[in-house]
Design a protein around this motif. Structure first.
Motif, PDB file in Angstrom:
ATOM      1  N   ALA A 290       0.837  -1.202   0.000  1.00 44.04           N
ATOM      2  CA  ALA A 290       0.000   0.000   0.000  1.00 44.04           C
ATOM      3  C   ALA A 290       0.869   1.249   0.000  1.00 44.04           C
ATOM      4  CB  ALA A 290      -0.907   0.004   1.219  1.00 44.04           C
ATOM      5  N   VAL A 291       0.497   2.234  -0.814  1.00 40.92           N
ATOM      6  CA  VAL A 291       1.220   3.500  -0.845  1.00 40.92           C
ATOM      7  C   VAL A 291       0.948   4.255   0.450  1.00 40.92           C
ATOM      8  CG1 VAL A 291       1.472   5.733  -1.995  1.00 40.92           C
ATOM      9  CG2 VAL A 291       1.184   3.655  -3.357  1.00 40.92           C
ATOM     10  N   VAL A 292       2.024   4.613   1.172  1.00 35.21           N
ATOM     11  CA  VAL A 292       1.869   5.301   2.458  1.00 35.21           C
ATOM     12  C   VAL A 292       2.190   6.791   2.361  1.00 35.21           C
ATOM     13  CG1 VAL A 292       2.263   3.233   3.839  1.00 35.21           C
ATOM     14  CG2 VAL A 292       4.226   4.656   3.159  1.00 35.21           C
ATOM     15  N   THR A 293       3.028   7.184   1.407  1.00 40.78           N
ATOM     16  CA  THR A 293       3.321   8.594   1.190  1.00 40.78           C
ATOM     17  C   THR A 293       4.038   8.746  -0.139  1.00 40.78           C
ATOM     18  OG1 THR A 293       4.139  10.630   2.248  1.00 40.78           O
ATOM     19  CG2 THR A 293       5.614   8.734   2.270  1.00 40.78           C
ATOM     20  N   SER A 294       4.018   9.961  -0.682  1.00 47.22           N
ATOM     21  CA  SER A 294       4.642  10.235  -1.981  1.00 47.22           C
ATOM     22  C   SER A 294       5.364  11.568  -1.917  1.00 47.22           C
ATOM     23  CB  SER A 294       3.580  10.267  -3.092  1.00 47.22           C
ATOM     24  OG  SER A 294       2.875   9.037  -3.173  1.00 47.22           O
ATOM     25  N   PHE A 295       6.447  11.671  -2.688  1.00 42.31           N
ATOM     26  CA  PHE A 295       7.254  12.888  -2.731  1.00 42.31           C
ATOM     27  C   PHE A 295       7.400  13.368  -4.165  1.00 42.31           C
ATOM     28  CE2 PHE A 295       8.538  10.644   1.070  1.00 42.31           C
ATOM     29  CZ  PHE A 295       8.611  11.646   2.022  1.00 42.31           C
ATOM     30  N   GLN A 296       7.074  14.644  -4.376  1.00 41.32           N
ATOM     31  CA  GLN A 296       7.381  15.272  -5.654  1.00 41.32           C
ATOM     32  C   GLN A 296       8.898  15.375  -5.809  1.00 41.32           C
ATOM     33  OE1 GLN A 296       5.210  16.470  -8.101  1.00 41.32           O
ATOM     34  NE2 GLN A 296       3.528  15.512  -6.966  1.00 41.32           N
ATOM     35  N   LYS A 297       9.364  15.363  -7.021  1.00 40.55           N
ATOM     36  CA  LYS A 297      10.795  15.489  -7.282  1.00 40.55           C
ATOM     37  C   LYS A 297      11.303  16.781  -6.631  1.00 40.55           C
ATOM     38  CE  LYS A 297      14.056  15.366 -11.158  1.00 40.55           C
ATOM     39  NZ  LYS A 297      14.162  15.340 -12.643  1.00 40.55           N
ATOM     40  N   PRO A 298      12.290  16.685  -5.729  1.00 39.24           N
ATOM     41  CA  PRO A 298      12.707  17.877  -4.983  1.00 39.24           C
ATOM     42  C   PRO A 298      13.606  18.795  -5.798  1.00 39.24           C
ATOM     43  CG  PRO A 298      14.048  16.010  -4.329  1.00 39.24           C
ATOM     44  CD  PRO A 298      13.008  15.480  -5.293  1.00 39.24           C
ATOM     45  N   ASP A 299      13.762  20.008  -5.322  1.00 41.01           N
ATOM     46  CA  ASP A 299      14.747  20.932  -5.855  1.00 41.01           C
ATOM     47  C   ASP A 299      15.805  21.149  -4.781  1.00 41.01           C
ATOM     48  OD1 ASP A 299      13.382  22.442  -3.984  1.00 41.01           O
ATOM     49  OD2 ASP A 299      12.579  23.872  -5.430  1.00 41.01           O
ATOM     50  N   ALA A 300      16.792  21.995  -5.079  1.00 41.89           N
ATOM     51  CA  ALA A 300      17.900  22.193  -4.142  1.00 41.89           C
ATOM     52  C   ALA A 300      17.421  22.758  -2.810  1.00 41.89           C
ATOM     53  CB  ALA A 300      18.951  23.107  -4.760  1.00 41.89           C
ATOM     54  N   SER A 301      16.465  23.673  -2.834  1.00 41.91           N
ATOM     55  CA  SER A 301      15.958  24.237  -1.590  1.00 41.91           C
ATOM     56  C   SER A 301      15.320  23.167  -0.723  1.00 41.91           C
ATOM     57  CB  SER A 301      14.946  25.351  -1.887  1.00 41.91           C
ATOM     58  OG  SER A 301      14.381  25.850  -0.691  1.00 41.91           O
ATOM     59  N   SER A 302      14.544  22.283  -1.335  1.00 39.05           N
ATOM     60  CA  SER A 302      13.918  21.200  -0.581  1.00 39.05           C
ATOM     61  C   SER A 302      14.969  20.304   0.059  1.00 39.05           C
ATOM     62  CB  SER A 302      13.012  20.373  -1.500  1.00 39.05           C
ATOM     63  OG  SER A 302      11.977  21.164  -2.044  1.00 39.05           O
ATOM     64  N   VAL A 303      16.058  20.058  -0.667  1.00 40.27           N
ATOM     65  CA  VAL A 303      17.136  19.202  -0.158  1.00 40.27           C
ATOM     66  C   VAL A 303      17.885  19.890   0.972  1.00 40.27           C
ATOM     67  CG1 VAL A 303      19.374  18.179  -0.747  1.00 40.27           C
ATOM     68  CG2 VAL A 303      17.413  17.868  -2.275  1.00 40.27           C
ATOM     69  N   PHE A 304      18.374  21.100   0.727  1.00 38.63           N
ATOM     70  CA  PHE A 304      19.190  21.782   1.735  1.00 38.63           C
ATOM     71  C   PHE A 304      18.379  22.163   2.970  1.00 38.63           C
ATOM     72  CE2 PHE A 304      22.007  23.387  -1.945  1.00 38.63           C
ATOM     73  CZ  PHE A 304      22.820  22.274  -1.844  1.00 38.63           C
ATOM     74  N   GLY A 305      17.097  22.458   2.791  1.00 39.41           N
ATOM     75  CA  GLY A 305      16.258  22.860   3.905  1.00 39.41           C
ATOM     76  C   GLY A 305      15.476  21.729   4.533  1.00 39.41           C
ATOM     77  N   CYS A 306      15.488  20.542   3.902  1.00 42.12           N
ATOM     78  CA  CYS A 306      14.670  19.421   4.400  1.00 42.12           C
ATOM     79  C   CYS A 306      13.239  19.905   4.625  1.00 42.12           C
ATOM     80  CB  CYS A 306      15.264  18.839   5.667  1.00 42.12           C
ATOM     81  SG  CYS A 306      16.920  18.150   5.440  1.00 42.12           S
ATOM     82  N   HIS A 307      12.708  20.585   3.652  1.00 40.95           N
ATOM     83  CA  HIS A 307      11.366  21.158   3.765  1.00 40.95           C
ATOM     84  C   HIS A 307      10.726  21.167   2.385  1.00 40.95           C
ATOM     85  CE1 HIS A 307      12.794  25.588   2.867  1.00 40.95           C
ATOM     86  NE2 HIS A 307      13.334  24.711   2.057  1.00 40.95           N
ATOM     87  N   ARG A 308       9.614  21.885   2.251  1.00 44.91           N
ATOM     88  CA  ARG A 308       8.888  21.985   0.987  1.00 44.91           C
ATOM     89  C   ARG A 308       8.566  20.580   0.448  1.00 44.91           C
ATOM     90  NH1 ARG A 308      11.850  26.579  -2.556  1.00 44.91           N
ATOM     91  NH2 ARG A 308      10.405  25.666  -4.083  1.00 44.91           N
ATOM     92  N   ARG A 309       9.220  20.154  -0.621  1.00 47.74           N
ATOM     93  CA  ARG A 309       8.907  18.844  -1.203  1.00 47.74           C
ATOM     94  C   ARG A 309       9.474  17.682  -0.387  1.00 47.74           C
ATOM     95  NH1 ARG A 309       9.685  20.130  -7.724  1.00 47.74           N
ATOM     96  NH2 ARG A 309       8.074  21.765  -7.810  1.00 47.74           N
ATOM     97  N   LEU A 310      10.293  17.997   0.579  1.00 45.39           N
ATOM     98  CA  LEU A 310      10.785  16.987   1.523  1.00 45.39           C
ATOM     99  C   LEU A 310      10.334  17.345   2.935  1.00 45.39           C
ATOM    100  CD1 LEU A 310      14.402  16.300   0.201  1.00 45.39           C
ATOM    101  CD2 LEU A 310      12.420  14.783   0.046  1.00 45.39           C
ATOM    102  N   ASP A 311       9.106  17.827   3.053  1.00 43.92           N
ATOM    103  CA  ASP A 311       8.584  18.197   4.376  1.00 43.92           C
ATOM    104  C   ASP A 311       8.518  16.954   5.259  1.00 43.92           C
ATOM    105  OD1 ASP A 311       5.260  17.474   4.472  1.00 43.92           O
ATOM    106  OD2 ASP A 311       6.297  17.419   2.546  1.00 43.92           O
ATOM    107  N   ALA A 312       8.761  17.164   6.545  1.00 47.19           N
ATOM    108  CA  ALA A 312       8.837  16.037   7.480  1.00 47.19           C
ATOM    109  C   ALA A 312       7.964  16.306   8.684  1.00 47.19           C
ATOM    110  CB  ALA A 312      10.282  15.803   7.904  1.00 47.19           C
ATOM    111  N   PRO A 313       6.691  15.990   8.626  1.00 44.25           N
ATOM    112  CA  PRO A 313       5.829  16.182   9.795  1.00 44.25           C
ATOM    113  C   PRO A 313       6.250  15.258  10.939  1.00 44.25           C
ATOM    114  CG  PRO A 313       4.704  14.899   8.100  1.00 44.25           C
ATOM    115  CD  PRO A 313       5.971  15.392   7.479  1.00 44.25           C
ATOM    116  N   ASN A 314       5.854  15.619  12.125  1.00 44.54           N
ATOM    117  CA  ASN A 314       6.220  14.844  13.312  1.00 44.54           C
ATOM    118  C   ASN A 314       5.237  13.683  13.474  1.00 44.54           C
ATOM    119  OD1 ASN A 314       7.452  13.991  15.609  1.00 44.54           O
ATOM    120  ND2 ASN A 314       6.728  15.670  16.892  1.00 44.54           N
ATOM    121  N   ASP A 315       5.318  12.746  12.522  1.00 46.98           N
ATOM    122  CA  ASP A 315       4.468  11.558  12.568  1.00 46.98           C
ATOM    123  C   ASP A 315       5.366  10.320  12.558  1.00 46.98           C
ATOM    124  OD1 ASP A 315       5.378  11.320   9.957  1.00 46.98           O
ATOM    125  OD2 ASP A 315       3.422  11.612   9.021  1.00 46.98           O
ATOM    126  N   GLN A 316       4.791   9.173  12.272  1.00 43.51           N
ATOM    127  CA  GLN A 316       5.554   7.930  12.294  1.00 43.51           C
ATOM    128  C   GLN A 316       5.760   7.325  10.914  1.00 43.51           C
ATOM    129  OE1 GLN A 316       6.977   6.328  15.239  1.00 43.51           O
ATOM    130  NE2 GLN A 316       6.680   8.482  15.740  1.00 43.51           N
TER     131      GLN A 316
END
Length: 401
Positions: A290-316
């Motif tokens: 089962a698909v549990v989550t999906s990520f859009q292809k990140p850009d440099a800001s998402s990578v360096f900031g660990c945010h936006r397209r690589l957002d990380a909510p405080n879940d499990q």
């Protein structure tokens, strides 16, 4: 470009509460309560900088018992901030006179989650807006703290103990290390640079092609003030927006035809997620498919900031997967290791396209540990000390040489 203290929740800024939350996500466990922790503990500040400037200390953050923002004085007494305004109004002077070169001073820190700022030669400028305290934002040329030499550490002291770290998530600047003395008298410390490491980091950036040398900021008198993180390098135009594109594209191609396996919890090796790319999306499935989550292809800001397209909510689920992805992108190990996170640091930063800022900082740390990006704690590569029953904490202003 205002930055409010306490806004970071698993994003690119720095707040130790998020560091603790991130560590708990990695471990999959909660910190035990420890009623023996007193309301305040001593923090010994030692000035080994070799500089003659007056040092100013600030202890700013959130009082854990009430959730109020404010500052603590040298005795550890909490003072809530008054109401701010729009435009921002000057904050009360929360400075504590720091030790002269070669000397030490001890203050007390309360049960708090916040930052210990220190500056050389000049007091920092803090203001209050309706949303709280405005932090220094030196990526902004008009910030009043832009030409002040300063840095900060982060900590949380609560009933479970002390977490204290050095950080380079926002910038690499005035060198320092942190430590803790345990109840049995033993000590541990981290964050100290190798001899010559301060200049070596700056020279590595200057020698790296692609704009990395533009991260270094100097004052008009020639004094080097800091190197901005690559996230802020993107925001200021010091780094091109395409700086990570080649690596990101190669990762996307690889996992269009193979699987990336993420095992985010060290104490739960059976919990695995499987990533495959379809178009511009990497979908992660669980063991049942089962698909549990999906990520859009990140850009440099998402990578360096660990945010936006690589957002990380405080879940499990999404948060732990995103943390692991972010670490793999910054360390450039996703192509060489399809089983993340990495078990060791030997393969970090080996690709020509990588986070060269983090590479330079880690290479010059005496113990190899640093917080050079938001989730540098994946795999326990962060510069953090923790003890459940601390008798004393320490902050040492280290030599620039």
């Amino acid at each position: 470009m205002l930055r409010l203290l306490g806004r970071r929740v698993l994003t690119a800024g720095t707040a130790i509460a998020a560091v603790i939350a991130g560590s708990l996500l990695t471990a999959g466990t909660a910190a035990p309560a420890h009623a023996a922790v007193p309301d305040t503990i001593p923090l010994k500040i030692t000035n080994n900088s070799g500089r003659g400037d007056q040092v100013y200390i600030y202890n700013l953050g959130t009082q854990l018992s009430t959730g109020r923002q404010g500052w603590a004085d040298a005795s550890g007494t909490f003072h809530p901030w008054p109401a701010g305004g729009n435009p921002p109004t000057p904050a009360p002077d929360a400075s504590i006179t720091g030790p002269a070169a070669g000397r030490s001073t001890t203050i007390r820190v309360p049960k708090f989650s916040g930052r210990i700022y220190f500056s050389y030669g000049q007091k920092l400028v803090f203001k209050l807006t309706t949303g709280g305290l405005v932090q220094p934002a030196v990526q902004n040329p008009s910030d009043p703290n832009r030409n002040i030499l300063f840095n900060w550490s982060e900590y949380t002291l609560n009933d479970a103990g002390l977490w204290l770290n050095s950080t380079q998530v926002d910038m690499f600047s005035a060198p320092y290390s942190v430590g803790v003395r345990r109840a049995d008298g033993s000590t541990t410390s981290t964050g100290r640079l190798k001899p010559g490491g301060y200049n070596a980091v700056l020279n590595t950036l200057r020698g790296q092609s692609g704009g990395w040398g533009n991260l270094v900021q100097t004052r008009s008198d020639g004094t080097v003030l800091r190197a901005l993180s690559p996230l802020y390098g993107l925001e200021t135009g010091a780094l091109p927006a395409s700086v990570m594109d080649d690596y990101i594209n190669r990762v996307w191609r690889k996992y269009s035809g193979s699987t990336l396996t993420v095992t985010p919890f060290t104490d739960q090796p059976g919990v695995k997620y499987y990533g495959r790319v379809s178009g511009d999306v990497m979908n992660f499935t669980n063991a049942s498919g089962a698909v549990v989550t999906s990520f859009q292809k990140p850009d440099a800001s998402s990578v360096f900031g660990c945010h936006r397209r690589l957002d990380a909510p405080n879940d499990q689920v999404r948060g732990p997967i995103s943390r692991t992805l972010c670490a793999g992108f910054n360390r450039s190990t996703l192509l060489t290791n399809p089983n993340q996170p990495d078990s060791g640091s030997g393969g970090f930063y080996q690709d020509s396209v990588t986070n060269h800022y983090a590479r330079a900082v880690h290479a010059q740390m005496a113990d190899g540990k640093a917080y050079a990006f938001a989730f540098d704690d994946v795999g326990n590569h962060e510069s953090l000390v923790h003890d459940g029953n601390p008798s004393e904490a320490s902050l040492t202003l280290d030599s620039f040489n």
